[in-house]
Motif scaffolding. Structure first.
Motif, mmCIF file in Angstrom:
data_model
loop_
_atom_site.group_PDB
_atom_site.id
_atom_site.type_symbol
_atom_site.label_atom_id
_atom_site.label_comp_id
_atom_site.label_asym_id
_atom_site.label_seq_id
_atom_site.Cartn_x
_atom_site.Cartn_y
_atom_site.Cartn_z
ATOM 1 N N ASP A 83 -9.255 5.650 3.109
ATOM 2 C CA ASP A 83 -9.808 5.292 4.179
ATOM 3 C C ASP A 83 -8.839 5.819 5.498
ATOM 4 N N GLU A 84 -7.797 5.615 5.101
ATOM 5 C CA GLU A 84 -6.661 6.049 6.103
ATOM 6 C C GLU A 84 -6.436 7.469 6.141
ATOM 7 N N GLY A 85 -6.909 8.446 5.154
ATOM 8 C CA GLY A 85 -6.483 9.731 4.981
ATOM 9 C C GLY A 85 -5.411 10.325 4.107
ATOM 10 N N TYR A 86 -4.707 9.161 3.589
ATOM 11 C CA TYR A 86 -3.586 9.284 2.724
ATOM 12 C C TYR A 86 -4.042 9.998 1.251
ATOM 13 N N LEU A 87 -5.206 9.421 0.769
ATOM 14 C CA LEU A 87 -5.586 9.744 -0.287
ATOM 15 C C LEU A 87 -7.023 10.419 -0.364
ATOM 16 N N VAL A 88 -7.331 10.936 -1.566
ATOM 17 C CA VAL A 88 -8.860 11.684 -1.554
ATOM 18 C C VAL A 88 -9.237 11.372 -2.987
ATOM 19 N N GLN A 89 -10.374 11.034 -3.299
ATOM 20 C CA GLN A 89 -11.089 11.049 -4.830
ATOM 21 C C GLN A 89 -11.877 12.200 -5.196
ATOM 22 N N PRO A 90 -11.496 13.251 -5.832
ATOM 23 C CA PRO A 90 -12.181 14.457 -6.053
ATOM 24 C C PRO A 90 -13.475 14.194 -6.468
ATOM 25 N N VAL B 158 -5.981 11.725 -5.555
ATOM 26 C CA VAL B 158 -4.810 12.667 -5.307
ATOM 27 C C VAL B 158 -4.539 12.485 -3.956
ATOM 28 N N PRO B 159 -3.281 13.131 -3.487
ATOM 29 C CA PRO B 159 -2.753 12.912 -2.294
ATOM 30 C C PRO B 159 -3.249 13.863 -1.157
ATOM 31 N N THR B 160 -3.391 13.730 -0.077
ATOM 32 C CA THR B 160 -3.876 14.501 0.856
ATOM 33 C C THR B 160 -2.515 15.097 1.488
ATOM 34 N N GLN B 161 -2.703 16.135 2.427
ATOM 35 C CA GLN B 161 -1.530 16.740 3.368
ATOM 36 C C GLN B 161 -0.926 15.470 3.951
ATOM 37 N N LYS B 162 -1.766 14.647 4.454
ATOM 38 C CA LYS B 162 -1.290 13.479 5.231
ATOM 39 C C LYS B 162 -0.352 12.513 4.390
ATOM 40 N N ASN C 107 -8.025 -1.320 -4.713
ATOM 41 C CA ASN C 107 -8.279 -1.884 -3.189
ATOM 42 C C ASN C 107 -7.324 -1.078 -2.193
ATOM 43 N N ASP C 108 -6.110 -1.307 -2.711
ATOM 44 C CA ASP C 108 -4.991 -0.619 -1.799
ATOM 45 C C ASP C 108 -5.617 1.024 -1.913
ATOM 46 N N MET C 109 -5.795 1.429 -2.844
ATOM 47 C CA MET C 109 -6.179 3.002 -2.971
ATOM 48 C C MET C 109 -7.311 3.175 -2.320
ATOM 49 N N ALA C 110 -8.160 2.356 -2.320
ATOM 50 C CA ALA C 110 -9.558 2.514 -1.355
ATOM 51 C C ALA C 110 -8.972 2.561 -0.078
ATOM 52 N N ALA C 111 -7.999 1.470 0.383
ATOM 53 C CA ALA C 111 -7.765 1.728 1.989
ATOM 54 C C ALA C 111 -6.893 2.820 2.277
ATOM 55 N N LEU C 112 -6.009 3.304 1.394
ATOM 56 C CA LEU C 112 -5.261 4.517 1.539
ATOM 57 C C LEU C 112 -6.208 5.748 1.773
ATOM 58 N N ARG D 153 1.010 -1.203 -0.099
ATOM 59 C CA ARG D 153 0.060 0.113 -0.086
ATOM 60 C C ARG D 153 0.614 1.377 0.079
ATOM 61 N N MET D 154 2.053 1.275 0.768
ATOM 62 C CA MET D 154 2.801 2.365 0.818
ATOM 63 C C MET D 154 3.683 2.814 -0.500
ATOM 64 N N LEU D 155 3.806 1.572 -1.079
ATOM 65 C CA LEU D 155 4.375 1.489 -2.542
ATOM 66 C C LEU D 155 3.260 2.296 -3.371
ATOM 67 N N VAL D 156 2.237 1.891 -3.271
ATOM 68 C CA VAL D 156 0.960 2.317 -4.361
ATOM 69 C C VAL D 156 0.934 3.790 -3.761
ATOM 70 N N LEU D 157 1.266 4.355 -2.607
ATOM 71 C CA LEU D 157 1.007 5.665 -2.250
ATOM 72 C C LEU D 157 2.183 6.432 -2.830
ATOM 73 N N ARG D 158 3.196 5.930 -2.767
ATOM 74 C CA ARG D 158 4.403 6.804 -3.532
ATOM 75 C C ARG D 158 4.285 6.729 -5.081
ATOM 76 N N ALA D 159 3.524 5.823 -5.573
ATOM 77 C CA ALA D 159 3.418 5.825 -7.004
ATOM 78 C C ALA D 159 2.302 6.853 -7.350
ATOM 79 N N VAL D 160 1.324 6.751 -6.486
ATOM 80 C CA VAL D 160 0.148 8.214 -6.660
ATOM 81 C C VAL D 160 0.810 9.557 -6.418
ATOM 82 N N VAL D 161 1.570 9.463 -5.471
ATOM 83 C CA VAL D 161 2.213 11.175 -5.182
ATOM 84 C C VAL D 161 3.156 11.454 -6.397
#
Length: 365
Positions: A51-58, A65-69, A44-49, A6-14
C-alpha cells in the motif's frame, strides 16, 4: 514497533528477491529471517508495504517483489555496508598492483569490477579539465610548428601542435628557457588556471614573438581543459549481461543501447561521482532516477577517485573531500542487483585507484 518490523520485512524481501529473482512469500520471510512473528503478521506487513509503494504483487497468488521505491529505501536505510575482507582486498591489490601504467590500471580495474559483480563495469580516465599541470614541454618539429606536450599530475599525457607565425624564430635554447619558466610559473595549476596565467603574462610582454607564443599556449591549454567529453572510458562485462536469464529482451535491448551512448554515460556517472562524496563514498541511481530511458530497468553504482585527502583511502574504503574526484568508477546492472556487494566493490576499487594515483605509480602513464 510495527513500523520498524515492516522495514525489517522489506529488507528480507529485497534480500531474498535479489538472491532468487522469484516473488517472495510471507511464509519464507517468517521462516528464514527469525523475526519472531507469524507468517500471518508478516503477510499483513507485506500488504502494508505494498500500500505504501515499497512492494508489488505481480500475480494474485504470488509473493511480492520490490519496487523502485523499495530498492531506494533499502539502499538508503537498510543495506548493510560490509567492508571487504582482508583476503578480498589482498586479491584486488594483487590483481591491480601489476599495472604498468595508468591506462593498464584502469583496464584492469574495469575487468576486475566486472568479475566481482557480474555486471558491466565502467571506469573513466582522469579528466583533463580536473587535472593539474605537472610538466609542459615545447618541442620544435619544424621551422613553423611546435609540439606542446602536457603531462598532468595523474599521469595523463596530452599533445597538441601549435603553428608559429613567420616572424617567430624559436631555437632550442629559447624553447628550453620558455619551458623552464612556464613550469616554474604554472606547475600544480589546473589547465584552465594555467591558461589564464599565460594570458595575463602575454599582456605584460612587449616582444611580439614571445607574446604570440604565450597567447598560443594559453589557447592550447584552454582547449585541452575543454575536452571533458574526450576522456577515455574503459568498459567490461557487457557479455555477462546477455547471459543473465533474469533480464527480458525488453529490458536488455535498451540497456545495451544505453551502454553505447558513452557521452551520456560519462555525464551521468560523472555527476553521480560528485554526489558520492557525501554519500559514504558511493552514489546509487535506480531506474528512473538515472533520467536515461535505456536505464529504466537498471541501477548504477558510482564512486569518484583521485584528489582525495584521506590518509589511508585503500584500507578505509572512503573518498575524502579534497578537490573532488577527477574521474569515476562504476557498475551498471539490473535493479535487482546485489547492492551490498556492488557498493563495497565499487568503493574499494575507487579507493585503490586513488591510492595508485597519489602514490605516484600512475606517473608517465
Amino acid at each position: 514497533m510495527a513500523a520498524n518490523r515492516r522495514m525489517l520485512v522489506l529488507r528480507a524481501v529485497v534480500e531474498d528477491y535479489i538472491r532468487s529473482q522469484e516473488p517472495v512469500g510471507s511464509g519464507a520471510v517468517a521462516r528464514d529471517h527469525k523475526l519472531g512473528v507469524s507468517s500471518a503478521t508478516v503477510r499483513n506487513d507485506m500488504a502494508a508495504l505494498e500500500d505504501e509503494g515499497y512492494l508489488v504483487q505481480p500475480h494474485t497468488s504470488a509473493g511480492r517483489v520490490p519496487t523502485q521505491k523499495g530498492y531506494r529505501y533499502f539502499v538508503d536505510r537498510l543495506a548493510r555496508m560490509v567492508p571487504l575482507s582482508g583476503a578480498q582486498r589482498k586479491a584486488i591489490d594483487t590483481f591491480l598492483s601489476g599495472s604498468v601504467s595508468l591506462d593498464d590500471a584502469l583496464q584492469r580495474a574495469a575487468r576486475l569490477l566486472a568479475q566481482i559483480t557480474g555486471q558491466v563495469a565502467v571506469v573513466a580516465s582522469p579528466s583533463l579539465a580536473k587535472s593539474r599541470l605537472r610538466r609542459l614541454e615545447l618541442i620544435g618539429i619544424s621551422g613553423r610548428a611546435l609540439l606542446v606536450v602536457v603531462i598532468t599530475d595523474n599521469g595523463r599525457v596530452a599533445q597538441h601542435t601549435l603553428s608559429l607565425h613567420q616572424d617567430q624564430d624559436l631555437g632550442e635554447d629559447l624553447l628550453a628557457k620558455f619551458s623552464e619558466s612556464l613550469n616554474k610559473e604554472c606547475r600544480g595549476m589546473t589547465l584552465s588556471k594555467a591558461s589564464e596565467r599565460l594570458e595575463t603574462q602575454s599582456e605584460q610582454v612587449h616582444e611580439a614573438g614571445s607574446r604570440r607564443l604565450l597567447e598560443g599556449l594559453a589557447q592550447v591549454l584552454e582547449g585541452m581543459a575543454d575536452e571533458e567529453e574526450s576522456s577515455g572510458l574503459y568498459m567490461a562485462g557487457r557479455s555477462q549481461l546477455t547471459r543473465r536469464q533474469t533480464l527480458t529482451v525488453a529490458e536488455l535491448a535498451p540497456l545495451l543501447d544505453a551502454l553505447e551512448e558513452q557521452v551520456v554515460l560519462m555525464r551521468l556517472m560523472s555527476a553521480q561521482s560528485e554526489l558520492s562524496r557525501t554519500h559514504g563514498g558511493v552514489s546509487v541511481a535506480i531506474g528512473s532516477e538515472t533520467r536515461t530511458p535505456g536505464l529504466l530497468h537498471a541501477s548504477i553504482v558510482t564512486s569518484g577517485y583521485g584528489h582525495a585527502t584521506g590518509t589511508d583511502q585503500w584500507h578505509e574504503g572512503t573518498n575524502g573531500q579534497g578537490d573532488g574526484p577527477i574521474a569515476f568508477v562504476g557498475s551498471i546492472g539490473p535493479t535487482h542487483m546485489d547492492y551490498t556487494v556492488t557498493m563495497s566493490a565499487v568503493r574499494a576499487v575507487a579507493a585503490y585507484l586513488t591510492s595508485f594515483l597519489t602514490s605516484g605509480e600512475g606517473e608517465d602513464g
